[in-house]
Motif scaffolding. Structure first.
Motif, mmCIF file in Angstrom:
data_model
loop_
_atom_site.group_PDB
_atom_site.id
_atom_site.type_symbol
_atom_site.label_atom_id
_atom_site.label_comp_id
_atom_site.label_asym_id
_atom_site.label_seq_id
_atom_site.Cartn_x
_atom_site.Cartn_y
_atom_site.Cartn_z
ATOM 1 N N VAL A 78 -11.528 22.545 -34.185
ATOM 2 C CA VAL A 78 -10.224 22.922 -33.697
ATOM 3 C C VAL A 78 -9.945 21.813 -35.403
ATOM 4 O O VAL A 78 -10.355 21.078 -35.656
ATOM 5 C CB VAL A 78 -9.913 21.677 -32.464
ATOM 6 C CG1 VAL A 78 -10.559 23.152 -31.561
ATOM 7 C CG2 VAL A 78 -9.693 20.590 -32.749
ATOM 8 N N PRO A 79 -9.117 21.972 -35.417
ATOM 9 C CA PRO A 79 -8.384 21.635 -36.682
ATOM 10 C C PRO A 79 -7.234 20.588 -36.741
ATOM 11 O O PRO A 79 -7.619 20.448 -35.000
ATOM 12 C CB PRO A 79 -6.855 22.933 -37.343
ATOM 13 C CG PRO A 79 -7.063 23.864 -35.599
ATOM 14 C CD PRO A 79 -7.776 23.285 -35.041
ATOM 15 N N THR A 80 -7.011 19.318 -37.675
ATOM 16 C CA THR A 80 -6.916 18.390 -37.625
ATOM 17 C C THR A 80 -5.487 18.137 -37.181
ATOM 18 O O THR A 80 -5.295 17.127 -36.151
ATOM 19 C CB THR A 80 -6.922 17.579 -38.302
ATOM 20 O OG1 THR A 80 -6.155 18.450 -39.706
ATOM 21 C CG2 THR A 80 -8.027 17.638 -39.392
ATOM 22 N N ARG A 81 -4.683 18.871 -36.680
ATOM 23 C CA ARG A 81 -3.310 18.800 -36.455
ATOM 24 C C ARG A 81 -3.058 20.241 -35.576
ATOM 25 O O ARG A 81 -3.795 21.200 -35.627
ATOM 26 C CB ARG A 81 -2.272 18.741 -37.381
ATOM 27 C CG ARG A 81 -2.391 19.792 -38.444
ATOM 28 C CD ARG A 81 -0.651 19.311 -39.310
ATOM 29 N NE ARG A 81 -0.307 21.146 -39.701
ATOM 30 C CZ ARG A 81 -0.869 20.548 -40.951
ATOM 31 N NH1 ARG A 81 -2.197 19.964 -41.472
ATOM 32 N NH2 ARG A 81 -0.362 22.744 -41.268
ATOM 33 N N ARG B 21 -6.937 16.053 -31.047
ATOM 34 C CA ARG B 21 -8.125 16.504 -31.856
ATOM 35 C C ARG B 21 -9.060 16.168 -30.543
ATOM 36 O O ARG B 21 -9.493 18.128 -29.938
ATOM 37 C CB ARG B 21 -8.461 16.336 -33.622
ATOM 38 C CG ARG B 21 -9.941 17.846 -33.701
ATOM 39 C CD ARG B 21 -9.903 16.723 -34.719
ATOM 40 N NE ARG B 21 -10.753 17.691 -35.796
ATOM 41 C CZ ARG B 21 -11.142 17.910 -36.760
ATOM 42 N NH1 ARG B 21 -11.296 17.029 -37.278
ATOM 43 N NH2 ARG B 21 -11.606 19.321 -37.480
ATOM 44 N N LEU B 22 -9.546 15.418 -30.502
ATOM 45 C CA LEU B 22 -10.719 15.344 -28.627
ATOM 46 C C LEU B 22 -10.011 16.291 -27.924
ATOM 47 O O LEU B 22 -10.522 17.028 -26.916
ATOM 48 C CB LEU B 22 -11.284 13.994 -28.580
ATOM 49 C CG LEU B 22 -12.247 14.243 -27.427
ATOM 50 C CD1 LEU B 22 -13.045 15.564 -27.835
ATOM 51 C CD2 LEU B 22 -12.594 12.860 -26.851
ATOM 52 N N TRP B 23 -8.560 16.083 -27.403
ATOM 53 C CA TRP B 23 -7.994 16.277 -26.255
ATOM 54 C C TRP B 23 -7.728 17.928 -26.601
ATOM 55 O O TRP B 23 -7.781 19.050 -25.485
ATOM 56 C CB TRP B 23 -6.445 16.033 -26.441
ATOM 57 C CG TRP B 23 -5.870 16.424 -24.913
ATOM 58 C CD1 TRP B 23 -4.502 17.145 -25.905
ATOM 59 C CD2 TRP B 23 -6.436 16.472 -24.120
ATOM 60 N NE1 TRP B 23 -3.796 18.348 -24.414
ATOM 61 C CE2 TRP B 23 -4.787 18.084 -23.627
ATOM 62 C CE3 TRP B 23 -7.189 16.520 -22.892
ATOM 63 C CZ2 TRP B 23 -5.281 17.905 -21.893
ATOM 64 C CZ3 TRP B 23 -6.215 17.152 -22.059
ATOM 65 C CH2 TRP B 23 -5.809 17.354 -21.019
ATOM 66 N N GLY C 32 0.844 24.693 -22.519
ATOM 67 C CA GLY C 32 1.268 23.789 -21.943
ATOM 68 C C GLY C 32 0.530 22.258 -22.207
ATOM 69 O O GLY C 32 0.675 21.507 -22.187
ATOM 70 N N LEU C 33 -0.866 22.739 -22.279
ATOM 71 C CA LEU C 33 -1.641 22.037 -22.928
ATOM 72 C C LEU C 33 -2.053 21.400 -24.501
ATOM 73 O O LEU C 33 -2.467 20.242 -24.667
ATOM 74 C CB LEU C 33 -2.953 22.426 -22.919
ATOM 75 C CG LEU C 33 -3.189 22.352 -20.896
ATOM 76 C CD1 LEU C 33 -5.095 23.388 -20.735
ATOM 77 C CD2 LEU C 33 -3.829 21.833 -20.209
ATOM 78 N N GLY C 34 -1.268 21.679 -24.965
ATOM 79 C CA GLY C 34 -1.095 20.897 -25.810
ATOM 80 C C GLY C 34 -2.234 21.901 -27.163
ATOM 81 O O GLY C 34 -2.458 21.295 -28.628
#
Length: 258
Positions: A207-210, A7-9, A67-69
């Motif tokens: 951002v959401p958890t997933r 999540r941090l990423w 690409g960065l997920g």
């Protein structure tokens, strides 16, 4: 631990993506589009070229986010977008819906807020591409008609803003008015994103958890002629068509919420 790191990423990567988006808009407005004005004197030709540049930039932005997920996505019925003069209506669950659609659609036009012409990150692209501004009053319909007649693919979000997390879907009548008065069938795009992200009133860093997954479903065209024939006036036809579109797009909303 792994979930917290992910999540941090995604939060950091989202910030990087939006920073790049803003910087790219400024650079295009300062370097690329002014050069196009000097090299291309015909406004119509220049607008088409500008839209190609914007499409390429948006494809790069979407590719960067994937690409960065930050997100994943899939598109169904994409072949239906490979036509000219389309009136594309879509629901609007996320801030980046328009970015996705303009990355997918060739020669895309859209109705934009006049304030975007004054923002340093967006004024260059929106003016160079000749987008239709929503503050043109009586000229708005004429602008939409001219865009469609020129073979542009006009993208409109009938809600006029992003879908709120709570409450029913509320469509404005403007999109139906364009369809009825211009006599254009509708190419509907149903958009879902799970888990929800970048919704109305949500900051980019929330951002959401997933990782969110976007699904774009380009459905069969909705014929406008039956609404025109069954109504006593264009205004009434637009009202009936708006009711139909509300039910149509609400089915997707109810499906996601279930």
């Amino acid at each position: 631990m792994a979930e917290s790191f992910s999540r941090l990423w995604r939060m950091l990567a989202t910030g990087l993506c939006f920073f790049t988006f803003g910087l790219g808009g400024v650079l295009l407005g300062v370097l690329v589009f002014p050069a196009m004005r000097l090299l291309m004197r015909q406004p119509a030709r220049r607008a088409v070229a500008a839209r190609r540049v914007i499409q390429a930039a948006f494809r790069g932005f979407v590719g960067m986010m994937r690409g960065l997920g930050v997100l994943s996505y899939e598109v169904h019925g994409r072949e239906r977008l490979q036509r000219q003069g389309l009136l594309i209506l879509a629901n609007h669950p996320s801030l980046i819906d328009v970015v996705f659609l303009m990355a997918l659609v060739d020669n895309a036009d859209c109705i934009v807020k006049a304030a975007l012409a004054r923002h340093p990150a967006t004024w260059g692209p929106v003016t160079a591409a000749g987008f239709v501004f929503n503050d043109s009053g009586a000229g708005l319909l004429e602008g939409c008609q001219a865009s469609l007649d020129a073979g542009s693919n006009l993208i409109i979000f009938p809600e006029g803003t992003r879908t709120p997390r709570t409450g029913g879907l509320l469509l404005q009548r403007g999109a139906a008015n364009v369809a009825v008065r211009c006599g254009r069938d509708i190419t509907p795009v149903r958009i879902t994103v799970q888990p929800a992200t970048l919704g109305k009133g949500e900051p980019w860093y929330q951002v959401p958890t997933r990782k969110p997954h976007f699904v774009f479903r380009v459905e069969s065209d909705i014929a406008v002629a039956p609404f025109q024939h069954q109504a006593a006036s264009e205004a009434l036809a637009a009202r009936h068509l708006t009711d139909h579109l509300t039910d149509y797009f609400s089915m997707e909303t109810r499906h996601v919420s279930a």
